[in-house]
Scaffold this motif. Structure first.
Motif, mmCIF file in Angstrom:
data_model
loop_
_atom_site.group_PDB
_atom_site.id
_atom_site.type_symbol
_atom_site.label_atom_id
_atom_site.label_comp_id
_atom_site.label_asym_id
_atom_site.label_seq_id
_atom_site.Cartn_x
_atom_site.Cartn_y
_atom_site.Cartn_z
ATOM 1 N N THR A 1 -3.855 9.740 2.229
ATOM 2 C CA THR A 1 -4.536 8.968 1.183
ATOM 3 C C THR A 1 -3.784 7.668 0.932
ATOM 4 N N ALA A 2 -4.508 6.546 0.966
ATOM 5 C CA ALA A 2 -3.874 5.244 0.781
ATOM 6 C C ALA A 2 -4.258 4.669 -0.577
ATOM 7 N N ILE A 3 -3.241 4.263 -1.338
ATOM 8 C CA ILE A 3 -3.496 3.658 -2.650
ATOM 9 C C ILE A 3 -3.014 2.215 -2.611
ATOM 10 N N GLY A 4 -3.933 1.285 -2.862
ATOM 11 C CA GLY A 4 -3.600 -0.131 -2.911
ATOM 12 C C GLY A 4 -3.628 -0.623 -4.347
ATOM 13 N N GLU A 5 -3.272 -1.885 -4.569
ATOM 14 C CA GLU A 5 -3.256 -2.519 -5.888
ATOM 15 C C GLU A 5 -2.033 -2.045 -6.684
ATOM 16 N N VAL A 6 -1.192 -3.016 -7.045
ATOM 17 C CA VAL A 6 0.080 -2.688 -7.702
ATOM 18 C C VAL A 6 -0.069 -1.774 -8.936
ATOM 19 N N PRO A 7 -0.967 -2.103 -9.895
ATOM 20 C CA PRO A 7 -1.040 -1.214 -11.070
ATOM 21 C C PRO A 7 -1.510 0.200 -10.706
ATOM 22 N N THR B 1 0.873 -1.185 0.000
ATOM 23 C CA THR B 1 0.000 0.000 0.000
ATOM 24 C C THR B 1 0.903 1.226 0.000
ATOM 25 N N HIS B 2 0.529 2.212 -0.802
ATOM 26 C CA HIS B 2 1.296 3.449 -0.861
ATOM 27 C C HIS B 2 0.490 4.537 -0.163
ATOM 28 N N VAL B 3 1.091 5.192 0.848
ATOM 29 C CA VAL B 3 0.364 6.211 1.602
ATOM 30 C C VAL B 3 0.996 7.581 1.354
#
Lengths: 214, 164
Positions: free
Chosen positions: B61-67, B54-56
């Motif tokens: 704001t948290a962004i999941g899912e590799v693509p 997960t990229h925060v």
């Protein structure tokens, strides 16, 4: 790039084709459509495999002959080339978040329905996974798919209790994939339970948009 | 910016390779999958699916899912594009990255297709796309090499020199 120089190979009955048709309608892009007859196996013809080696619809062909397969790739091409009315987001953060939610709807919803249909329908024996290779059906997956779809509906209902649309405050490609999933699930005789109020309210709203008829 | 990841997770590795290729300075926060830390309340608060990575962002704001993480990073830091710079490049790379992800076992066929595409691009001097496809191929090969070895596929071998 202009819409009339593109060509979308699709099937009127294919739910994956419908995702792209709804997308085009929402963006008001008049792209010429070419129907591929799945009933006659036209997707496996040499002519079609030349543009899509996986033998699946839809495929978007550009003016220079470049063929774009895979629904999220086609959507990406259209949203980047025609940025008016963005459906995949206009900023890096929105693009990331919508990609996340669209993928969530596809992998946990759409793909679960697809798995159930392809492992259940007698006409798809030996073709349990779309693409160039043959796979036998696994009947046990039909029950698991039904459970996955049920869980997807519950998770989606919870999500839509917090936000108006799947990816947040605005209609996006994530709503298109979720709508296509709810309608596709009828093929498995799975419908949204009446007590999923937020999901039912959202479904009524997105289904009443003109694009839903695409 | 913070990437929650696991050193043993292949999905985390996909994002770490992208970060290294783009030369970005992003803090790594390890999640201990062995201790099931991904199911903790704290981690589920940023990723309800309880998966890494997960990229925060700084604002939480948290962004999941590799693509999706790759998309965010490539759009926010476009200097070394790995997902393409034009609509056509973005579409082609999205398509091949997705095929590599969904059909990884058929890798040698994919590798051959990508090689032919690279040859075509060399001729048309689209050097930039070629480099991006080369990156996609190398990261997939790194990720899937064992699977590919275990599933010999009936197609021509990619010519030697492909991975140079």
């Amino acid at each position: 790039m202009t819409p009339e120089t593109l060509m979308l190979y699709h099937s009127p009955t294919s739910p994956n084709s419908r995702r792209v048709r709804i997308f085009l309608t929402e963006k008001d892009l008049k792209v010429p459509l070419v129907a591929v007859d799945l009933g006659r196996g036209e997707q496996h013809s040499e002519a079609y495999r030349a543009i899509n080696p996986r033998g699946v619809v839809p495929t978007l062909v550009l003016e220079d002959g470049t063929a774009i397969g895979e629904v999220p790739a086609i959507m990406r091409c259209l949203d980047e080339a025609f940025p008016d009315k963005p459906l995949l987001g206009a900023t890096p953060v929105d693009k990331g978040l919508i990609a996340m939610w669209e993928r969530w709807a596809e992998l946990e919803g759409f793909a679960a329905v697809m798995e159930g249909v392809r492992n259940k329908i007698p006409g798809l024996r030996g073709r349990a996974i779309a693409g160039p290779h043959d796979y036998e059906q696994i009947p046990a997956l039909v029950d698991r798919s039904a459970l996955r779809v049920k869980n997807f509906f519950a998770d989606l209902n919870q999500r839509l209790g917090q936000v108006s649309y799947v990816a947040g405050g605005r209609y996006s490609a994530a709503d298109i994939t979720a709508l296509a999933t709810v309608d596709f699930a009828k093929a498995l005789e799975l419908s949204v339970p009446a007590d999923h109020a937020a999901l039912n309210r959202w479904y009524e709203s997105v289904s009443s948009r003109p694009s839903a008829a695409a | 910016l913070k990437l929650y990841h696991s050193s043993g997770s292949p999905n985390s590795r996909r994002v770490r390779i992208l970060i290294a290729e783009k030369d970005l300075d992003i803090e790594l926060a390890p999640v201990d999958l062995g201790a099931k830390e991904e199911f903790s309340d704290a981690y589920r608060a940023i990723n309800p699916r309880a998966v890494v990575p997960t990229h925060v962002l700084d604002n939480g704001t948290a962004i999941g899912e590799v693509p999706a993480i790759m998309r965010y990073l490539d759009e926010a830091y476009p200097k070394v594009p790995l997902l393409g710079a034009t609509p056509k490049e973005k579409a082609l790379i999205t398509m091949w990255e997705r095929r590599a992800e969904l059909e990884g076992f058929a890798l040698r066929r994919r590798a051959f297709d990508i090689y032919r595409e690279m040859q075509r691009m060399r001729r048309t001097r689209l050097r930039r796309i070629r480099d991006q496809l080369s990156f996609a191929l190398r990261s997939v090969l790194a990720h899937k090499s064992r699977t590919a070895r275990e599933n010999p596929h009936d197609c021509p071998n990619p010519p030697t020199g492909l991975l140079s």
